[in-house]
Design a protein around this motif. Sequence first.
Motif, short mmCIF file in Angstrom:
data_model
loop_
_atom_site.label_atom_id
_atom_site.label_comp_id
_atom_site.label_asym_id
_atom_site.label_seq_id
_atom_site.Cartn_x
_atom_site.Cartn_y
_atom_site.Cartn_z
N VAL A 44 -12.82 16.19 -8.61
CA VAL A 44 -13.29 17.24 -7.59
C VAL A 44 -12.40 18.33 -7.95
N PRO A 45 -12.85 19.66 -7.96
CA PRO A 45 -11.79 20.77 -7.90
C PRO A 45 -10.37 20.29 -7.49
N SER A 46 -9.36 20.76 -8.19
CA SER A 46 -7.82 20.41 -7.68
C SER A 46 -7.55 21.11 -6.58
N GLU A 47 -8.20 22.09 -6.36
CA GLU A 47 -7.66 23.01 -5.28
C GLU A 47 -8.53 22.37 -3.61
N LYS A 48 -9.45 21.37 -4.21
CA LYS A 48 -10.11 20.91 -2.85
C LYS A 48 -9.73 19.31 -2.74
N PHE A 49 -8.53 19.02 -3.70
CA PHE A 49 -8.13 17.66 -3.61
C PHE A 49 -7.88 16.97 -2.35
N GLU A 50 -6.99 17.90 -1.83
CA GLU A 50 -6.58 17.36 -0.17
C GLU A 50 -7.68 17.30 0.85
N ASP A 51 -8.39 18.32 0.59
CA ASP A 51 -9.70 18.32 1.67
C ASP A 51 -10.45 17.09 1.37
N ALA A 52 -10.64 16.66 0.01
CA ALA A 52 -11.63 15.51 -0.17
C ALA A 52 -11.09 14.21 0.28
N LEU A 53 -9.66 14.08 -0.03
CA LEU A 53 -8.86 12.97 0.51
C LEU A 53 -9.12 12.53 2.05
N ASN A 54 -9.15 13.90 2.90
CA ASN A 54 -8.97 13.92 4.08
C ASN A 54 -10.59 13.61 4.72
N TYR A 55 -11.50 13.88 3.88
CA TYR A 55 -13.12 13.71 4.42
C TYR A 55 -13.23 12.31 4.12
N PHE A 56 -12.81 11.58 2.82
CA PHE A 56 -12.91 10.26 2.63
C PHE A 56 -12.09 9.37 3.56
N ARG A 57 -11.07 9.65 3.90
CA ARG A 57 -10.34 8.82 5.06
C ARG A 57 -11.05 8.82 6.34
N SER A 58 -11.79 9.95 6.74
CA SER A 58 -12.66 9.93 7.87
C SER A 58 -13.80 9.06 7.82
N LEU A 59 -14.15 8.74 6.72
CA LEU A 59 -15.22 7.64 6.69
C LEU A 59 -14.76 6.12 7.06
N ALA A 60 -13.68 5.95 7.07
CA ALA A 60 -13.08 4.67 6.81
C ALA A 60 -12.63 4.15 8.45
N ILE A 61 -12.85 2.97 8.53
CA ILE A 61 -12.46 2.17 9.76
C ILE A 61 -10.95 1.98 9.86
N LYS A 62 -10.50 1.89 8.50
CA LYS A 62 -9.07 1.65 8.23
C LYS A 62 -8.72 1.99 6.62
N VAL A 63 -7.62 2.82 6.60
CA VAL A 63 -7.19 3.00 5.17
C VAL A 63 -6.43 1.79 4.69
N ALA A 64 -6.86 1.04 4.07
CA ALA A 64 -5.92 -0.40 3.60
C ALA A 64 -4.78 0.07 2.69
N ASN A 65 -5.30 1.18 1.75
CA ASN A 65 -4.01 1.50 0.72
C ASN A 65 -4.45 2.90 0.03
N GLU A 66 -3.39 3.68 0.09
CA GLU A 66 -3.69 5.09 -0.76
C GLU A 66 -2.58 5.34 -1.62
N ASN A 67 -3.09 5.65 -2.61
CA ASN A 67 -2.17 5.79 -3.94
C ASN A 67 -2.10 7.33 -4.64
N ILE A 68 -1.34 8.16 -4.77
CA ILE A 68 -1.29 9.34 -5.46
C ILE A 68 -0.43 9.46 -6.82
N GLN A 69 -0.94 9.46 -8.10
CA GLN A 69 0.05 9.77 -9.10
C GLN A 69 -0.37 10.86 -9.77
N GLY A 70 0.89 11.45 -10.27
CA GLY A 70 1.04 12.77 -11.21
C GLY A 70 1.67 12.71 -12.17
N SER A 71 0.95 13.21 -13.39
CA SER A 71 1.48 13.16 -14.76
C SER A 71 1.69 14.55 -15.27
N ASP A 72 2.99 15.02 -15.58
CA ASP A 72 3.60 16.07 -16.08
C ASP A 72 2.93 16.14 -17.61
N VAL A 73 2.05 17.04 -17.90
CA VAL A 73 1.57 17.24 -19.40
C VAL A 73 2.04 18.54 -19.78
#
Length: 310
Positions: free
Chosen positions: A138-167
């Motif tokens: 997804v476009p990076s500027e919509k990254f957080e919005d996408a995560l919020n929407y995907f969380r809303s689909l769940a009964i429970k968020v079992a695990n969430e992991n975000i990683q960043g690599s400086d290039v």
Amino acid sequence: MDAVPVKDNNSNRKILLFIAGVVVLYVALNLYKSFFGVSLRSFSIPSTTPSYKYSDIGTASLSAPSGYSPEMSLESSVQDSSGTRMVVQTSNLSLLVKDVKDSGDKVLGYTKENGGYMVSTSFNRPTESPYATITIRVPSEKFEDALNYFRSLAIKVANENIQGSDVTDQYEDIEEHLATLTKTKTRLEAIMDMTNDVSEIIRVQKEIISLQTQIDSLIGRKQAIEEEVAMTKITVYLSTDELSLPYTPDEKFRPNVVFKLAVRSLLGTFKGIGEMLIWVAVYSLIWIPAIIIYKLVKKWRMKNKLHNKN
């Protein structure tokens, strides 16, 4: 004359013991594989609190730095000349949902509607405990919005992991190398225009072709980095069974989870035994006649021996 039935009884007993031994061995191996083949991560139900991790190239995962906001746009980070670091972000979400197919379709639909695209998708075991793995960008500027929407689909968020690599350094090295090669190619083209020596022209052309190949390769790498920075990759794991989701447990042992695994192992063992019996029944067309022939031949040989003795 009584020796024949005694030996027959012993033979039948050996066959029954052999079959029982095969069944017991199969059950034991299946239990061992089911119990010891399960990762420790399957012995716990994870905490609902998402865990966030960020890492730079060549370093271990670090906690989020002070002042960091997930809403920072990565689109601006492509413009490294402004001093902004270029960071490639990836995220993994493990979601417990009511309907895997419906949730998966919503994830893909949201992605398409917001300018993203699907990288890969996989739906498994639709008739048992279904689970799916969906990778999108997804476009990076919509990254957080996408995560919020995907969380809303769940009964429970079992695990969430975000990683960043400086290039940033890698990107700058490519740009510098690209600039050097381009200048060298321009000089060689000027030399080729000034000379009339055919052999010299051929030699310079070969050098130019080699440089152009390197330039094209670097341009491809540069565009790939820009794409990864501008489009964030998200992998979503969906399942109606929390034990099917990949996660790292907070605790190493929970009896209720062990009980569920043991029940599943028992059902799997019964299923395996049923399948084995079906195979045995099908192949009975071979082994039953073989046993009958063996018995008849053995009985005939015993009668011949007794007749010869008499």
